[in-house]
Write a protein that holds these residues in place. Sequence first.
Motif, PDB file in Angstrom:
ATOM      1  N   ILE A 129      10.697  16.120  -1.024  1.00 34.12           N
ATOM      2  CA  ILE A 129      11.600  17.150  -1.560  1.00 34.12           C
ATOM      3  C   ILE A 129      10.939  17.900  -2.726  1.00 34.12           C
ATOM      4  O   ILE A 129      10.779  19.102  -2.650  1.00 34.12           O
ATOM      5  N   PRO A 130      10.518  17.194  -3.797  1.00 31.67           N
ATOM      6  CA  PRO A 130       9.818  17.945  -4.852  1.00 31.67           C
ATOM      7  C   PRO A 130       8.470  18.527  -4.418  1.00 31.67           C
ATOM      8  O   PRO A 130       8.111  19.631  -4.844  1.00 31.67           O
ATOM      9  N   ILE A 131       7.739  17.813  -3.550  1.00 30.69           N
ATOM     10  CA  ILE A 131       6.451  18.350  -3.085  1.00 30.69           C
ATOM     11  C   ILE A 131       6.702  19.622  -2.268  1.00 30.69           C
ATOM     12  O   ILE A 131       6.056  20.657  -2.469  1.00 30.69           O
ATOM     13  N   SER A 163       0.833  -1.201   0.000  1.00 29.75           N
ATOM     14  CA  SER A 163       0.000   0.000   0.000  1.00 29.75           C
ATOM     15  C   SER A 163       0.875   1.262   0.000  1.00 29.75           C
ATOM     16  O   SER A 163       0.510   2.281  -0.557  1.00 29.75           O
ATOM     17  N   ARG A 164       2.057   1.153   0.610  1.00 29.24           N
ATOM     18  CA  ARG A 164       3.001   2.277   0.567  1.00 29.24           C
ATOM     19  C   ARG A 164       3.460   2.529  -0.864  1.00 29.24           C
ATOM     20  O   ARG A 164       3.581   3.664  -1.303  1.00 29.24           O
ATOM     21  N   LEU A 165       3.727   1.435  -1.561  1.00 28.92           N
ATOM     22  CA  LEU A 165       4.192   1.546  -2.936  1.00 28.92           C
ATOM     23  C   LEU A 165       3.110   2.188  -3.801  1.00 28.92           C
ATOM     24  O   LEU A 165       3.397   3.036  -4.643  1.00 28.92           O
ATOM     25  N   GLU A 166       1.868   1.780  -3.545  1.00 28.60           N
ATOM     26  CA  GLU A 166       0.761   2.395  -4.282  1.00 28.60           C
ATOM     27  C   GLU A 166       0.674   3.890  -3.987  1.00 28.60           C
ATOM     28  O   GLU A 166       0.501   4.697  -4.888  1.00 28.60           O
ATOM     29  N   THR A 167       0.801   4.217  -2.700  1.00 27.05           N
ATOM     30  CA  THR A 167       0.747   5.636  -2.336  1.00 27.05           C
ATOM     31  C   THR A 167       1.901   6.394  -2.985  1.00 27.05           C
ATOM     32  O   THR A 167       1.718   7.490  -3.504  1.00 27.05           O
ATOM     33  N   GLU A 168       3.088   5.774  -2.970  1.00 28.67           N
ATOM     34  CA  GLU A 168       4.246   6.425  -3.583  1.00 28.67           C
ATOM     35  C   GLU A 168       3.995   6.706  -5.061  1.00 28.67           C
ATOM     36  O   GLU A 168       4.232   7.815  -5.546  1.00 28.67           O
ATOM     37  N   ASN A 169       3.501   5.688  -5.760  1.00 28.69           N
ATOM     38  CA  ASN A 169       3.226   5.875  -7.186  1.00 28.69           C
ATOM     39  C   ASN A 169       2.164   6.933  -7.435  1.00 28.69           C
ATOM     40  O   ASN A 169       2.302   7.759  -8.331  1.00 28.69           O
ATOM     41  N   SER A 170       1.143   6.922  -6.590  1.00 27.67           N
ATOM     42  CA  SER A 170       0.097   7.927  -6.836  1.00 27.67           C
ATOM     43  C   SER A 170       0.567   9.318  -6.427  1.00 27.67           C
ATOM     44  O   SER A 170       0.130  10.318  -6.990  1.00 27.67           O
ATOM     45  N   LEU A 171       1.489   9.402  -5.460  1.00 25.17           N
ATOM     46  CA  LEU A 171       2.063  10.707  -5.122  1.00 25.17           C
ATOM     47  C   LEU A 171       2.858  11.276  -6.292  1.00 25.17           C
ATOM     48  O   LEU A 171       2.805  12.464  -6.587  1.00 25.17           O
ATOM     49  N   ARG A 172       3.612  10.400  -6.943  1.00 18.57           N
ATOM     50  CA  ARG A 172       4.373  10.816  -8.133  1.00 18.57           C
ATOM     51  C   ARG A 172       3.449  11.354  -9.222  1.00 18.57           C
ATOM     52  O   ARG A 172       3.712  12.385  -9.838  1.00 18.57           O
ATOM     53  N   ARG A 173       2.361  10.605  -9.428  1.00 16.11           N
ATOM     54  CA  ARG A 173       1.377  11.036 -10.431  1.00 16.11           C
ATOM     55  C   ARG A 173       0.752  12.373 -10.047  1.00 16.11           C
ATOM     56  O   ARG A 173       0.578  13.254 -10.883  1.00 16.11           O
ATOM     57  N   ALA A 174       0.441  12.481  -8.739  1.00 16.42           N
ATOM     58  CA  ALA A 174      -0.205  13.702  -8.237  1.00 16.42           C
ATOM     59  C   ALA A 174       0.675  14.922  -8.496  1.00 16.42           C
ATOM     60  O   ALA A 174       0.201  15.985  -8.878  1.00 16.42           O
ATOM     61  N   ALA A 217       5.435  10.551   1.829  1.00 18.49           N
ATOM     62  CA  ALA A 217       6.267  11.470   1.048  1.00 18.49           C
ATOM     63  C   ALA A 217       7.645  11.629   1.699  1.00 18.49           C
ATOM     64  O   ALA A 217       8.660  11.703   1.009  1.00 18.49           O
ATOM     65  N   GLU A 218       7.673  11.640   3.030  1.00 17.45           N
ATOM     66  CA  GLU A 218       8.955  11.743   3.722  1.00 17.45           C
ATOM     67  C   GLU A 218       9.784  10.488   3.543  1.00 17.45           C
ATOM     68  O   GLU A 218      10.967  10.557   3.211  1.00 17.45           O
ATOM     69  N   ASP A 219       9.163   9.340   3.736  1.00 18.83           N
ATOM     70  CA  ASP A 219       9.887   8.070   3.618  1.00 18.83           C
ATOM     71  C   ASP A 219      10.467   7.868   2.233  1.00 18.83           C
ATOM     72  O   ASP A 219      11.533   7.290   2.072  1.00 18.83           O
TER      73      ASP A 219
END
Length: 277
Positions: A87-89, A22-33, A80-82
């Motif tokens: 950094i980009p956000i 679920s972290r990986l999913e969040t990471e990917n969707s954060l990138r997309r966001a 986002a921190e992990d």
Amino acid sequence: AKELGRNNFRFFTPALNETAQSRLETENSLRRALAKNEFVIHYQPVISLLSREIVGVEALVRWQHPRKGLLMPSSFIPVAEDTGLIIPIGEWVLRSACNQVRSWQKSGYPLRVAVNLSARQFRQPQLTETIRAVLLETSLIPESLEVEITESIAAEDLNVTISILRSLKDMGIRISIDDFGTGFSSLSYLRRFPIDTLKIDKSFVADILPRRDEEIVTAIINLAQTLKLKVIAEGVETREQLNFLAEKHCDEIQGYFFCRPLPQHELQPYLACHPLN
Ligand code: C2E
Ligand code: CA
Ligand code: CA
Ligand code: CA
């Protein structure tokens, strides 16, 4: 990230695996966001108890998720921190907030802006260069920018912290210690830090109730005055809290009593009013 599988063997228990998934999913969707520009900033006014005017705003990030709606920072900032995406956000928040406040200044509102820095951002070697570039690009004067770091960030590796704070200070920006009183307990470091402001954590402000113990708030205000630091109380929700803070000569307040964090266009009408009169 593509290379990870080759040399790294990772063993997950089923429970861990699920979390990792679920972290990986969040990471990917954060990138997309980030790519799709789905982050938004809400601004909360900071009010001077002396002049009774809005003297600044704090930039608070949200994620306008296409399906889930408006997501609060607690639901995505930790990931986002992990993952380092903070950094980009964070840079996006900094640039957007400086831009917005510069535009308010041009319309005649002499505001400053406070931006939260996470631990990763604070220790990133390019931090001062990034801030310098953003200030230049947005033509905001350094004195109009305040960065907020928490006590726990500051307390890690004191010498490194002091040198980072120095380089920020030399640039002319202001530095606040956020959530003051909740983290590192030693106060001796405070005198060594080139900081400007203490922000009293809202949990202490919530203790200002009729016939309740509000000694911590009083102690923090007195400490700030002794150290010649500005003191801001966050989370002010009632008239009683406001009166108490005014009586103790707290400098500035922030909280739902006056205004929730709002998107730029909704905040605009408030900027012209005198909130506490
Ligand atoms: P914080 O910096 O301590 O921000 C104050 C939080 O208190 C905000 O929550 C704000 O909406 C809320 N608040 C304001 N007035 C009141 C009040 O009167 N009562 C109560 N109960 N709460 C009040 P929010 O926006 O959910 O942000 C939570 C945290 O997320 C922030 O705490 C900050 O640590 C982090 N954060 C927000 N934006 C950013 C960002 O751009 N970058 C980073 N690194 N962290 C951020
Ligand atoms: Ca803050
Ligand atoms: Ca805070
Ligand atoms: Ca907090």
